[in-house]
Design a protein around this motif. Structure first.
Motif, PDB file in Angstrom:
ATOM      1  N   THR B 226       0.793   0.287   1.158  1.00  0.00           N
ATOM      2  CA  THR B 226       0.559   1.603   0.567  1.00  0.00           C
ATOM      3  C   THR B 226       0.651   1.459  -0.947  1.00  0.00           C
ATOM      4  O   THR B 226       1.691   1.066  -1.459  1.00  0.00           O
ATOM      5  CB  THR B 226       1.616   2.608   1.061  1.00  0.00           C
ATOM      6  N   LEU B 252      -1.189  12.473  -7.810  1.00  0.00           N
ATOM      7  CA  LEU B 252      -0.920  11.117  -7.324  1.00  0.00           C
ATOM      8  C   LEU B 252      -2.147  10.535  -6.635  1.00  0.00           C
ATOM      9  O   LEU B 252      -2.893  11.249  -5.960  1.00  0.00           O
ATOM     10  CB  LEU B 252       0.223  11.163  -6.306  1.00  0.00           C
ATOM     11  N   HIS B 253      -2.320   9.225  -6.783  1.00  0.00           N
ATOM     12  CA  HIS B 253      -3.389   8.542  -6.053  1.00  0.00           C
ATOM     13  C   HIS B 253      -2.769   7.564  -5.067  1.00  0.00           C
ATOM     14  O   HIS B 253      -1.777   6.912  -5.386  1.00  0.00           O
ATOM     15  CB  HIS B 253      -4.306   7.793  -7.020  1.00  0.00           C
ATOM     16  N   LEU B 254      -3.380   7.496  -3.902  1.00  0.00           N
ATOM     17  CA  LEU B 254      -2.807   6.710  -2.822  1.00  0.00           C
ATOM     18  C   LEU B 254      -3.921   5.916  -2.154  1.00  0.00           C
ATOM     19  O   LEU B 254      -5.013   6.431  -1.917  1.00  0.00           O
ATOM     20  CB  LEU B 254      -2.198   7.692  -1.812  1.00  0.00           C
ATOM     21  N   ASP B 255      -3.649   4.644  -1.862  1.00  0.00           N
ATOM     22  CA  ASP B 255      -4.568   3.842  -1.050  1.00  0.00           C
ATOM     23  C   ASP B 255      -3.752   3.156   0.034  1.00  0.00           C
ATOM     24  O   ASP B 255      -2.644   2.701  -0.217  1.00  0.00           O
ATOM     25  CB  ASP B 255      -5.254   2.759  -1.902  1.00  0.00           C
ATOM     26  N   ILE B 256      -4.325   3.096   1.223  1.00  0.00           N
ATOM     27  CA  ILE B 256      -3.718   2.293   2.286  1.00  0.00           C
ATOM     28  C   ILE B 256      -4.602   1.057   2.437  1.00  0.00           C
ATOM     29  O   ILE B 256      -5.779   1.171   2.775  1.00  0.00           O
ATOM     30  CB  ILE B 256      -3.672   3.054   3.632  1.00  0.00           C
TER      31      ILE B 256
END
Lengths: 274, 274
Positions: B226, B252-256
């Motif tokens: 994550t 917020l930015h999120l990458d899985i």
């Protein structure tokens, strides 16, 4: 956020998703007060509705809380099973200003209430301006699609979530609760993979999202609301065979909102509020 | 990702953060194999380094695993306490191609290793091209700042995380582990509130981030990573008194990410990979 303004901005009533009950009714009081005011305060008629629940005192507690807040009339509707809901009169909720839906299990709510005259009536009433709140499982049940069950964990996996149709008062929204304590980000992300036009909101306990007819969401309560927005997702790939494999998701947007913050669901935009 | 290419792209060696050990060494094998290849494969000399750990067989297991992968020379360094680290010769790790740091508790690693000649030696070696991997607490310890302890939960709160200086091989990075199982998003978000120039990576078990000298991160392993990016954060507000109050964070930015995916830490950009 009074009723006339709400009606001026659109036709439907507010949709209020209240994050599971932290046992202390005191903490939920500001949320209930806001809902009561929305419904007309001392002149309001609020229906507390439970369906398939074995926790009857849960309903009593909210009934008492609304009376303590000076609400004029509080009626309790306890639909024990699907037959009760099927037999209910088409106007059984007639004249109420607000419906407050309680529930402890999303699956029980669905099998008791879904597609019954009671569910249809709630839909019609909300479309014409009656405000509808759902607490805990009742909150999850409000949109088109709901999370019935799932596993905990931050990483999305195909087998992490079970979905089912909800009450369909609002589409493009997935609601999850007990978000702070139960590690539910993974199941929310997975639910959004299947509902790519939806915004996900994870409710902490004693925290509510008040969603106006203008699709603007306001936060009330002591916890946070996690907003997950997949509208700018560039990539996701569910493995066709390995249901337990992690699912890559690139381009997620996340906001943590607290009391006073707002979110415009049409524009996909969070704001600090005033 | 061979050594000559790594050196061509920059001077420092790879930094490899390995998410806590899922007990089955079999699952971690692709990660260890990649690290061994990076270090020169059958010609490599790898140092397994533990500090302040009471799990000695933990080190033995990795020693055996690297030998099974055909690594020419595996040396074990077990620094039981700070005095051991203070007394170690300045060139005790001389000639190794890779350092593999294991640890079960970030606080123990810090009090045993921080600011000792051993820590300084690892920093000098990595800066000159030696690859350094950390597993579990060893992974958290690699950057400038580490999460020592914290509470579980999705919502950030001021009192949810405890920070301390790490080994400082890399800045602008916060690493957390056991991410999938232990509901650690809230403490990561809080750590990033205090380290606004850093990217946060949450490692699932049996999953590793290989960070090249070009600041490009590649994912290897069976779980997910994550990535939390606060570089476009528009707002956060820590309550001055109420340490347990939720902290609002907007933008917020999120990458899985899963195996094969990559993340450019300079550009703050995730990619699917090839």
């Amino acid at each position: 956020m009074n009723r006339s303004r709400a009606l001026a901005a659109g036709t439907r009533g507010f949709i209020v998703a209240v994050g599971g009950d932290g046992k202390a009714a005191r903490k939920a009081a500001p949320i209930l007060r806001r809902f009561a005011e929305l419904c007309g305060g001392s002149r309001a008629h609020i229906a507390i509705l439970s369906a398939g629940s074995d926790e009857e005192d849960f309903g009593d507690r909210y009934e008492r809380a609304f009376r303590d807040l000076g609400v004029n009339r509080v009626s309790a509707f306890n639909f024990e099973n699907r037959t009760d809901c099927e037999r209910a009169r088409d106007d059984s909720l007639g004249g109420v200003d607000g419906v407050f839906l309680i529930g402890s299990d999303p699956a029980r709510l669905a099998e008791t209430l879904s597609a019954t005259p009671v569910a249809q009536q709630i839909g019609r009433l909300n479309a014409k301006g009656t405000h509808v709140a759902g607490v805990s499982a009742g909150a999850a049940f409000l949109p088109r699609q709901m999370i019935v069950a799932g596993k905990s964990g931050t990483t999305p996996r195909a087998d992490i979530v079970e979905l089912a149709p909800g009450l369909c008062l609002i589409d493009k929204l997935v609601i999850d609760q007990h978000f702070r304590h139960q590690d539910r980000l993974g199941r929310m992300l997975m639910a959004l993979t299947y509902n790519p036009d939806a915004i996900g909101i994870g409710l902490d306990e004693d925290t509510a999202a008040f969603i106006g007819p203008d699709q603007k969401l306001q936060v009330v309560g002591t916890g946070g609301i996690t907003v997950v927005d997949t509208s700018r997702l560039q990539h996701s790939a569910i493995h066709p065979d390995r249901r337990h494999a992690p699912v890559s998701m690139i381009g997620l947007h996340l906001d943590i909102l607290v009391e006073g913050n707002a979110y415009d669901m049409s524009a996909h935009l969070a704001s600090i509020g005033h």
